[in-house]
Design a protein around this motif. Structure first.
Motif, PDB file in Angstrom:
ATOM      1  N   HIS A  61       6.854  -8.288  -2.338  1.00  0.00           N
ATOM      2  CA  HIS A  61       7.815  -8.691  -3.355  1.00  0.00           C
ATOM      3  C   HIS A  61       8.738  -7.569  -3.804  1.00  0.00           C
ATOM      4  O   HIS A  61       9.708  -7.824  -4.519  1.00  0.00           O
ATOM      5  N   ASP A  62       8.455  -6.370  -3.415  1.00  0.00           N
ATOM      6  CA  ASP A  62       9.332  -5.255  -3.782  1.00  0.00           C
ATOM      7  C   ASP A  62       9.584  -4.383  -2.556  1.00  0.00           C
ATOM      8  O   ASP A  62       9.624  -3.169  -2.639  1.00  0.00           O
ATOM      9  N   ASN A  68      12.101 -11.591  -3.784  1.00  0.00           N
ATOM     10  CA  ASN A  68      12.666 -10.277  -4.084  1.00  0.00           C
ATOM     11  C   ASN A  68      12.549  -9.977  -5.574  1.00  0.00           C
ATOM     12  O   ASN A  68      13.257 -10.544  -6.389  1.00  0.00           O
ATOM     13  N   PRO A 127      12.073  -4.336   0.856  1.00  0.00           N
ATOM     14  CA  PRO A 127      13.127  -4.917   1.695  1.00  0.00           C
ATOM     15  C   PRO A 127      12.727  -5.043   3.160  1.00  0.00           C
ATOM     16  O   PRO A 127      13.207  -5.936   3.860  1.00  0.00           O
ATOM     17  N   ARG A 183      13.555 -15.652   0.426  1.00  0.00           N
ATOM     18  CA  ARG A 183      13.822 -14.230   0.221  1.00  0.00           C
ATOM     19  C   ARG A 183      14.235 -13.956  -1.216  1.00  0.00           C
ATOM     20  O   ARG A 183      13.823 -12.963  -1.825  1.00  0.00           O
ATOM     21  N   GLU A 184      15.056 -14.851  -1.762  1.00  0.00           N
ATOM     22  CA  GLU A 184      15.519 -14.677  -3.139  1.00  0.00           C
ATOM     23  C   GLU A 184      14.355 -14.777  -4.120  1.00  0.00           C
ATOM     24  O   GLU A 184      14.239 -13.987  -5.058  1.00  0.00           O
ATOM     25  N   PRO A 217      21.425  -8.206   4.928  1.00  0.00           N
ATOM     26  CA  PRO A 217      21.305  -8.537   3.500  1.00  0.00           C
ATOM     27  C   PRO A 217      22.625  -8.946   2.859  1.00  0.00           C
ATOM     28  O   PRO A 217      22.622  -9.617   1.825  1.00  0.00           O
ATOM     29  N   SER A 259      12.626  -6.703  -6.646  1.00  0.00           N
ATOM     30  CA  SER A 259      13.040  -5.307  -6.778  1.00  0.00           C
ATOM     31  C   SER A 259      13.777  -5.103  -8.097  1.00  0.00           C
ATOM     32  O   SER A 259      14.621  -5.909  -8.498  1.00  0.00           O
ATOM     33  N   TYR A 319      15.059  -6.963   5.854  1.00  0.00           N
ATOM     34  CA  TYR A 319      16.286  -6.187   5.715  1.00  0.00           C
ATOM     35  C   TYR A 319      16.208  -4.812   6.370  1.00  0.00           C
ATOM     36  O   TYR A 319      17.203  -4.093   6.412  1.00  0.00           O
ATOM     37  N   LEU A 369      11.033  -8.358   3.708  1.00  0.00           N
ATOM     38  CA  LEU A 369      11.983  -9.468   3.656  1.00  0.00           C
ATOM     39  C   LEU A 369      12.846  -9.562   4.910  1.00  0.00           C
ATOM     40  O   LEU A 369      13.552 -10.545   5.098  1.00  0.00           O
TER      41      LEU A 369
END
Length: 789
Positions: free
Chosen positions: A650-651, A738, A653, A734-735, A710, A740, A658, A656
């Motif tokens: 969840h934090d 995320n 990239p 992904r949204e 991204p 971060s 990227y 995800l």
């Protein structure tokens, strides 16, 4: 199929089995048969077993009281090696053409040897992935830019093969056969009716179309692991053929340690002993040893590609080979590589006093031998899921519907799968039978595990190693609120989407081997060549041996020399994506090929080329055509009870898609890197004599670990090349994942002295204090909400 007809004498010499007496007496032959020369050899199964009794009874009918001819053929009354290893007793004539079979497990003659007692296995194995390697071929060719080979047209395999009885499985329960009929209807490409042998390409054809060098690469470097040939003669890769690939054990060093006086003990390439293994009941290679198939046997093949075998052992290939040994040297190469120990799978690690599990404890006879259909990919053949034994926090395994864990985007309903009263007939006939207790658990596709049973609310797994394990059952853990941590309870119970959308190993795969960038050079200059494993496997003699079977033989050569390297290695925090079943899964670099081809004249006709994948673009419905450098959905076989940290997905990239740290590194692949004197304004070299330090890969404008841009949200590389559902994580997911920068929700007010002085006290909070404070804030918000404030 081409055949090489070798004489029995040539086979014997090539195999170096020539230490027997030159000639034995008729009396010795009549009394001892094959043991006239091989006295001291181990019984193929333990003396006193039912199987050994049957072998000896049949052997006595053929004039061989030890029963050797039942498997090996030959003439037990022969007085010389040539006579003994030619022809066969009349009693065996009904089996078909008879001669001497050095390796009775060879798939090419298994119908006359192992198939005598195990009918149908040779047919099933011939169509299964261990022999065809259809998925590996398709995936690799796709990466080289071949037109889609998984589109309903006849795909490639190692050999021409046809499913002569149609798409109905030969084995399995009625529930399994119904399940597979639905799956075949949904994805007919995954279950082709026939395979054509992967073609070869001449240097002239490659000159006209350099990507055809993929065929040379495939045949020389990628296809050596199928069971139609022997293992490569390298440390850790020694093995037999066909049935012997798994059921006859070879040590890493390849030395024979048995009692047969005719087998050299200082020559690599021999079985450890003359003994087959497979079940707890039949016993192991040594007195009192486990009767199962050791993990290292599986790893003679499963050390490349997805690397699941060595990963299961906790091994990650690494170039250094340190620490030094007692003599100041580095570690010996295994499978031609050196390794770093990371962490072995919890199933391999096992329990103190019991040891770990074996591959065969989870993987069924269909996972191994197939069901009589042709499979285009691993996912098509493997029938098991984690939930089959562990269940879910809400349901015991027997309460789950069939298809749990491999929904393929469909509604699988809620009908409980229940239990079975008996194993499959194949299991009952040849494997160890365990008490059924309340019933045998079922796989996700409806077949009983012959070694996993329900006993009350417990699940008991009987390992072929001889150990019995109580399987952690998630519903029982949830009912007792016995979670190992609050984090585990939140992840497994509170966040329902985890169970709905994720593979279990999306969290529990503690690490994933990530070999980024597969740099392949195919060089046809100077008459260079390499072993063509397909040609070698196609050249089968009357003894069931292939062209590379003889110890010391390199098989049949074909033009082209392969060199292969990589960009870099990682193991931590894998990328996540969607697999063919529609679930979130770890990804690992699959075939990320960038190829260079040298022609017969030494000219470079392709340099650092990466293909593109228009079919992937069409499937995704996007105008951007991804590079055909694949990130493959995988079950890494590196599970630990401790799951991934929340922040690692969840934090992160990279998770995800990227790229590592969002892709800020290694983003100059597309240009030559020059380290010599350069003009700081233009970058042009100042010296006339200079070399490019790092050559460019023209089409690679981002790091290998990135699969999603991204900025645009478009997929820039392939994710799986077999199943239409496999892809990068969708934008909405992904949204939602995320998180971060969430710390700034509170900490952005740190510069507002008025606010911060009112809500904080001097000093620094520990992690535990942070969590406690946030928990109090949530409860305060809840209390205020109740008051309507």
């Amino acid at each position: 199929m081409r055949r090489l007809v070798w004489t029995a004498v040539a086979v014997l010499l090539a195999l170096a089995w020539a230490q027997a007496p030159e000639k034995v007496s008729p009396e010795a032959a009549a009394q001892k048969g094959c043991l006239s020369c091989h006295e001291g050899i181990e019984a193929i199964v333990p003396e006193g077993s039912g199987m050994m009794a049957q072998i000896k009874a049949f052997g006595a009918m053929a004039g061989d009281p030890a029963g050797c001819v039942v498997c090996h053929g030959g003439n037990p009354q022969g007085l010389t090696a040539e006579e003994a290893h030619a022809g066969a007793p009349e009693a065996l004539a009904a089996r078909g053409p008879q001669t001497f079979y050095p390796d009775p497990g060879s798939i090419w003659i298994a119908d006359r040897t192992c198939g005598q007692c195990h009918p149908g296995y040779d047919y099933r194995l011939n169509l299964a992935l261990m022999q065809t390697e259809a998925g590996k071929i398709q995936g690799n060719l796709h990466t080289w830019g071949f037109p889609e080979t998984w589109d309903g047209k006849t795909p490639y395999g190692n050999y021409d093969v046809k499913d002569t009885d149609g798409p109905v499985p030969q084995v399995g329960t009625e529930a399994y056969k119904k399940y597979m009929a639905q799956l075949i209807e949904m994805y007919p490409q995954a279950f082709p009716g026939e395979l054509k042998q992967i073609p070869e390409a001449s240097p002239e054809e490659v000159q006209a179309d350099p990507k055809l060098a993929a065929l040379t690469y495939q045949r020389h470097d990628c296809q050596r692991c199928h069971v139609g040939v022997n293992g490569r003669e390298k440390r850790g890769d020694y093995r037999g053929m066909g049935c012997s690939s798994c059921h006859v054990l070879y040590g890493d060093e390849g030395f024979y340690e048995g009692g047969d006086p005719t087998i050299k003990r200082d020559e690599r390439g021999h079985p450890l002993k003359h003994r087959i293994v497979g079940t707890r009941e039949i016993g192991g290679i040594h007195e009192g040893a486990s009767g199962g198939i050791p993990t290292a046997t599986c790893n003679s093949c499963h050390n490349r590609g997805k690397r699941i075998g060595v990963t299961f052992q906790g091994l990650m290939e690494f170039p250094y080979g340190t620490p030094y040994n007692a003599k100041g040297g580095k570690q010996p190469k295994l499978h031609t590589k050196k390794y770093l120990f990371i962490a072995d799978d919890v199933h391999h690690r096992g329990e103190p006093g019991k040891g770990g599990m074996l591959c065969q404890d989870c993987h069924t006879t269909i996972d191994m031998h197939g069901d009589g259909n042709i499979f285009a990919t691993t996912l098509a053949q493997v029938e098991i899921e984690c939930e089959d034994c562990h269940g879910t926090p809400e349901k015991f395994p027997w309460e789950l519907p069939l298809g749990q864990g491999e929904e393929f985007g469909r509604d699988i309903g809620n009908a409980p799968r229940g239990l079975a009263d008996a194993p499959l007939p194949e299991t009952a006939a040849f494997a160890t039978l365990y008490p059924k207790e309340d019933g045998y658990l079922l796989t996700a596709r409806g077949n009983p595990f012959g070694n996993v049973v329900k006993k009350g609310d417990k699940v008991i797994l009987h390992s072929a190693s001889g150990a019995d394990f109580e399987v952690p059952v998630l519903k029982a853990i949830n009912q007792a609120d016995a979670w190992v941590s609050q984090d585990a309870k939140v992840a497994m119970v509170s966040v329902a989407k985890h169970a709905e959308n994720l593979e279990c190993y999306a969290c529990h795969a503690s690490w994933v081997p990530q070999c980024y960038g597969c740099h392949v050079k195919v060089d046809y200059s100077g008459g260079s060549s390499g072993t063509d494993w397909i040609k070698s496997g196609s050249a089968v003699d009357e003894h069931g041996m292939t062209a590379e079977s003889a110890i010391g033989s390199s098989g049949i050569k074909s033009p082209g020399k392969i060199s292969e390297s990589r960009s870099y290695l990682r193991w931590e925090d894998p990328v996540l994506g969607i697999n063919g079943e529609g679930r979130v899964t770890p990804l690992m670099p699959g075939c990320q090929v960038v190829y260079t081809v040298i022609d017969t004249e030494g000219e470079t006709i392709a340099h650092n080329v990466i293909a593109r994948s228009p079919d992937e673009a069409a499937q995704l419905g996007q105008d951007l055509v991804p590079l055909a450098i694949d990130m493959a959905p995988a079950q890494p076989h590196s599970a630990l009870p401790e799951a991934r940290r929340c922040e690692s997905c969840h934090d992160n990239p990279k998770a995800l898609g990227y790229g590592i740290d969002g892709g800020i590194y290694q983003n100059r692949y597309a240009e030559d890197i020059i380290t010599d004197l350069t003009d700081p304004r233009t970058g042009e070299p100042l010296a006339k004599n200079y070399q490019v330090q790092i050559p460019a890969i023209p089409d690679l404008t981002f790091d290998w670990s990135r699969i999603v841009d991204p900025e645009t949200g478009k997929q820039v590389a392939t994710v799986g090349t077999h199943w239409p559902l496999s892809r990068s994580l969708p934008a909405e997911m992904r949204e939602n994942m995320n998180r971060s920068g969430l710390c700034m929700g509170c900490h952005k007010e740190m510069t507002n002295e008025k606010v911060w002085s009112a809500v904080s006290t001097p000093g620094t909070l520990s992690n535990a204090e942070h969590l406690d404070l946030m928990h109090k804030m949530l409860l305060k918000y809840y209390e205020d909400a109740k008051k309507g404030q």
